[in-house]
Design a protein around this motif. Structure first.
Motif, PDB file in Angstrom:
ATOM      1  N   LEU A 178      -5.199  60.070  16.385  1.00 50.21           N
ATOM      2  CA  LEU A 178      -4.476  59.440  15.287  1.00 50.21           C
ATOM      3  C   LEU A 178      -5.015  58.032  15.045  1.00 50.21           C
ATOM      4  N   ALA A 179      -5.191  57.305  16.143  1.00 52.08           N
ATOM      5  CA  ALA A 179      -5.678  55.930  16.023  1.00 52.08           C
ATOM      6  C   ALA A 179      -7.052  55.919  15.367  1.00 52.08           C
ATOM      7  N   VAL A 180      -7.918  56.835  15.805  1.00 52.90           N
ATOM      8  CA  VAL A 180      -9.266  56.874  15.240  1.00 52.90           C
ATOM      9  C   VAL A 180      -9.202  57.172  13.750  1.00 52.90           C
ATOM     10  N   LEU A 181      -8.351  58.127  13.371  1.00 50.09           N
ATOM     11  CA  LEU A 181      -8.261  58.512  11.964  1.00 50.09           C
ATOM     12  C   LEU A 181      -7.743  57.346  11.115  1.00 50.09           C
ATOM     13  N   VAL A 182      -6.745  56.635  11.645  1.00 50.73           N
ATOM     14  CA  VAL A 182      -6.177  55.524  10.888  1.00 50.73           C
ATOM     15  C   VAL A 182      -7.231  54.431  10.686  1.00 50.73           C
ATOM     16  N   VAL A 183      -7.925  54.106  11.789  1.00 52.02           N
ATOM     17  CA  VAL A 183      -8.952  53.067  11.692  1.00 52.02           C
ATOM     18  C   VAL A 183     -10.008  53.461  10.666  1.00 52.02           C
ATOM     19  N   ARG A 184     -10.409  54.752  10.726  1.00 48.58           N
ATOM     20  CA  ARG A 184     -11.464  55.184   9.814  1.00 48.58           C
ATOM     21  C   ARG A 184     -10.986  55.136   8.362  1.00 48.58           C
ATOM     22  N   LEU A 185      -9.725  55.488   8.162  1.00 48.99           N
ATOM     23  CA  LEU A 185      -9.162  55.457   6.814  1.00 48.99           C
ATOM     24  C   LEU A 185      -9.192  54.034   6.261  1.00 48.99           C
ATOM     25  N   LEU A 186      -8.813  53.085   7.132  1.00 54.10           N
ATOM     26  CA  LEU A 186      -8.804  51.693   6.704  1.00 54.10           C
ATOM     27  C   LEU A 186     -10.212  51.243   6.344  1.00 54.10           C
ATOM     28  N   GLN A 187     -11.168  51.620   7.198  1.00 54.56           N
ATOM     29  CA  GLN A 187     -12.559  51.242   6.934  1.00 54.56           C
ATOM     30  C   GLN A 187     -13.008  51.783   5.582  1.00 54.56           C
ATOM     31  N   GLN A 188     -12.670  53.050   5.359  1.00 50.98           N
ATOM     32  CA  GLN A 188     -13.132  53.678   4.119  1.00 50.98           C
ATOM     33  C   GLN A 188     -12.472  53.059   2.903  1.00 50.98           C
ATOM     34  N   SER A 189     -11.195  52.724   3.022  1.00 51.27           N
ATOM     35  CA  SER A 189     -10.527  52.159   1.856  1.00 51.27           C
ATOM     36  C   SER A 189     -11.136  50.805   1.524  1.00 51.27           C
ATOM     37  N   ARG A 190     -11.574  50.084   2.566  1.00 49.18           N
ATOM     38  CA  ARG A 190     -12.262  48.816   2.303  1.00 49.18           C
ATOM     39  C   ARG A 190     -13.553  49.060   1.534  1.00 49.18           C
ATOM     40  N   LYS A 191     -14.267  50.085   1.952  1.00 51.87           N
ATOM     41  CA  LYS A 191     -15.536  50.409   1.295  1.00 51.87           C
ATOM     42  C   LYS A 191     -15.320  50.712  -0.178  1.00 51.87           C
ATOM     43  N   ARG A 192     -14.288  51.546  -0.424  1.00 51.63           N
ATOM     44  CA  ARG A 192     -14.037  51.948  -1.808  1.00 51.63           C
ATOM     45  C   ARG A 192     -13.732  50.724  -2.678  1.00 51.63           C
ATOM     46  N   GLN A 193     -12.950  49.808  -2.110  1.00 50.23           N
ATOM     47  CA  GLN A 193     -12.618  48.614  -2.876  1.00 50.23           C
ATOM     48  C   GLN A 193     -13.884  47.832  -3.225  1.00 50.23           C
TER      49      GLN A 193
END
Lengths: 301, 408
Positions: free
Chosen positions: A283-298
């Motif tokens: 779960l932690a890994v998925l959350v971190v990755r989601l945050l990283q990706q959302s930063r990228k998209r922005q």
């Protein structure tokens, strides 16, 4: 819980023992997850029969050992037999569902898992089996405090050797390159003259052989029973998802990390939270990755 | 073939079919029903239970059958394979009762299946004598038609606590000084066993230093055993089906864990003596029944006699131990015969009351049901592995050997 942490601080050798056990356990899970990641990455098939393949490998090794074959040789035999069995599974089932919807392949491999479990159960009954080499244990600090079973140490060594061989194979050999090319873009690979059908069949068989070898190791360090496969399927999934698809070295690191996490978690807060820890890690890994990706998209926007 | 000949053939066939039960009416049957696991994950033990049922039924029938109010009846069973799945078991129980007209049920294998089937037999008010469901959750639901011949799961290892207390006193210590480490699998059965141990330990005021619940899906307990090594308890108790037994014995050996007393369930199912040799010595193993016990009844004879006759009837057991699952299945059939003869009628309500009043001594042990339906007349047995052989060491009145303490 604090008492347990206190104990580890007072007797650091225990902590070292837990760490080593974690590595030894994690290595076997890494190997199984590696095979899953391979099939998943190359063919986009999530092989739900991964665990039963492992158990089948264990039974082959165990059965041959009852006939007098040394289990370490039995491990190679298990890999070879599982290669063949995987080829049959591929030709009969998996190749037919490759181009279809993801759910069809999920159902198909789930069916394979079921058939395999029941066949093992009919052939070998549901008694738990294990291979005991009677090799004794390695006394790490020479004072009897931390003993590691030689069988586990050997399993770890074999996992390391296999991992190196696999990585070299994927990097250097023509087939390895073809597998990686197909994983990147199957259509482009076909245009470049790669026989992707052959690549698919080879990949699935390679995974079967990996499972066979891993199963033999499982039988040597733990116990096997026809219905224990699901454990290995689930953990392999967790590791592959945590490492990120296509990240093969990541799978190995995640496996070792999971082993260590489980050992310390089990010691400090109790064995019943071992699984929760593993899923929590995912779960932690998925959350971190989601945050990283959302930063990228922005950034792109 | 003309229409007429077709019709006559059909009529003749029909007549033959109708007349068949008549021609067989020389023998009267009592039909029992059972959904039992013949395939799937419980099939090995399901088969052990079925063999136990069949052995007892054949023996009873060969001896003339069951005498119900002056009429002799033979026993027979309709079996269906529940595929080791509870939902299927419940369906099949419905089918046995509603379609096949079965009025008396023998239990399935495992607590899970019994839990699924008991509501059905309760609904139709069909008496069920079961031999393979030990969970105590079966006996707090107020079921009226469920009877179990075996000891319930919280009794499995509780007697190990008494033994540990006795040893502490012999060493001049107080039982409340005894330190206990517990490692139980996180499933309903093992947690029942744990509850029994924890209750008894609390009675003596013993200290529980490790209380780990092992994940169901993991066959490694090195983290728990590391704790055991560090905290040096006087008694280590492990229960987790055959996986737990095999893993515990293996890793206790590998990690050099030394505890004066070690109690485990499912030693035989895991074949710990065959697989781990000397490492298994000194382990206390719980069992429902053993052929070396001094129990006896006039029909099956002694426990040893049952063991011999069963092996003669089922040669595939010749070179292994007759599992207790088989013995208790036979005992369940015996309970039915006894109750039918005391009731003197085939009426299921009268039979239910007769079963409730059962007070028997059998080769399997005493059988007497509490109001909840569990057997309160038979203790669990603890055997210690001594030089690779299982010897009964508790309860004291049936013990054949002295406890070896501390464990080598």
């Amino acid at each position: 819980m604090w008492a347990n942490i206190d104990l580890l601080i007072q007797v650091p050798k225990l902590a070292a023992g837990l760490f080593l056990e974690g590595l030894l356990i994690g290595a076997v899970f890494s190997l199984i997850a590696y095979g899953l990641a391979l099939v998943w990455g190359v063919m986009n098939v999530k092989n739900l029969a991964q665990g039963p393949f492992v158990i089948a490998g264990g039974y082959i090794c165990w059965y041959l050992s009852t006939l007098g074959l040394h289990p370490v040789l039995g491990m190679f035999a298990a890999a070879v037999v599982m290669w063949g069995l995987s080829w049959i599974c591929f030709k009969l089932v998996v190749s037919k569902v490759l181009e279809l919807d993801m759910f069809v392949s999920l159902l198909a491999t789930f069916g394979l898992a079921y058939v395999l479990e029941q066949s093992l159960s009919l052939a070998f009954t549901q008694d738990t089996q294990t291979i005991n080499l009677g090799w004794g244990s390695l006394d790490v600090f020479g004072d009897g405090l931390v003993l590691l079973a030689w069988q586990k140490v050997m399993a770890f060594a074999i996992c390391c050797v296999l991992a190196v061989v696999l990585v070299l194979f994927m990097k250097r050999s023509r087939m390895g390159q073809a597998i990686r090319a197909t994983a990147q873009n199957a259509r482009a690979a076909r245009v470049m003259g790669i026989d992707t059908d052959k690549v698919y069949s080879f990949t699935f068989c390679l995974n079967g052989a990996i499972c066979g070898a891993a199963g033999a190791l499982v039988a040597m360090i733990w116990v096997i029973q026809p219905f224990y496969g699901i454990t290995y399927s689930i953990r392999a999934f967790v590791l592959v998802v945590a490492a990120g698809l296509g990240n093969l070295p990541g799978v190995i690191l995640a496996g070792l990390g999971m082993g260590g996490l489980e050992q310390f978690g089990g010691f400090i807060i109790g064995a019943e939270y071992q699984q929760a820890l593993v899923v929590g890690m995912l779960l932690a890994v998925l959350v971190v990755r989601l945050l990283q990706q959302s930063r990228k998209r922005q950034a792109v926007a | 073939m003309s229409v007429i000949t077709k019709f006559t053939t059909a009529a003749a066939l029909g007549a033959a079919l109708v007349s068949m039960p008549l021609s067989a009416s020389a023998e009267e049957f009592i039909t029992l029903g059972s959904a039992i696991s013949l395939t799937g994950k419980y099939s090995t033990n399901g088969l052990h239970a079925q063999n136990g049922y069949d052995f007892a039924i054949k023996k009873i029938n060969d001896a003339g059958g069951v005498d119900v109010g002056g009429t002799k009846y033979k026993l027979r069973v309709i079996y269906y394979d529940d595929e080791s799945t509870p939902a299927r078991g419940a369906q099949l129980a419905e089918r046995l009762i509603a379609q096949d007209g079965v009025q008396y049920m023998l239990g399935p294998y495992s607590s899970g299946l019994t839990k699924a089937i008991a509501p059905v037999t309760e609904k139709y008010q069909i008496p069920m004598v079961e031999a393979e469901g030990a969970s105590r959750s079966l006996f707090n639901k107020g079921y009226k038609y469920l009877f179990a011949v075996l000891s319930t799961s919280e009794q499995y290892l509780a007697s190990a606590i008494d033994l540990a207390a006795g040893m502490a006193e012999r060493e001049g210590k107080s039982p409340s000084d005894v330190k206990i480490a517990m490692a139980f699998e996180n499933d309903p059965f093992s947690l029942d066993v744990r509850a029994g141990v924890a209750d008894d330990a609390a009675k003596y005021g013993m200290q529980i230093v490790v209380d780990d619940k092992l994940p169901r899906d993991l066959s490694d307990m090195s983290a728990t055993l590391t704790k055991v090594k560090a905290l040096k308890p006087d008694l280590l108790v492990v229960s987790g089906h055959s996986k737990g037994a095999a893993t515990a014995v293996r890793q206790i050996g590998e990690m050099g864990i030394s505890v004066p007393m070690l109690a485990v369930t499912h030693c035989e199912a895991a074949d710990v003596t065959g697989k781990f040799g000397d490492t298994a010595n000194g382990i206390l193993c719980s069992t429902q029944w053993a052929e070396t016990l001094t129990y006896e009844d006039p029909f099956f004879g002694s426990a040893a006699n049952y063991n011999e006759e069963f092996k003669a009837a089922y040669p595939e057991y010749a070179d292994k131990k007759v599992p207790y699952q088989t013995a208790q299945a036979s005992a369940a059939v015996w309970v039915f015969k006894d109750a039918f003869e005391r009731a003197g009628t085939l009426d299921k309500e009268a039979l239910r009351d007769a079963i409730a009043e059962t007070d028997l001594m059998t080769f399997y042990g005493g059988i007497k049901f509490s109001a909840a339906g569990n057997n309160v007349a038979k203790p669990m047995v603890l055997r210690q592995i001594q030089d690779g052989i299982y010897n009964v060491v508790a309860p004291p009145e049936f013990a054949s050997h002295e406890l070896q303490w501390p464990r080598p």
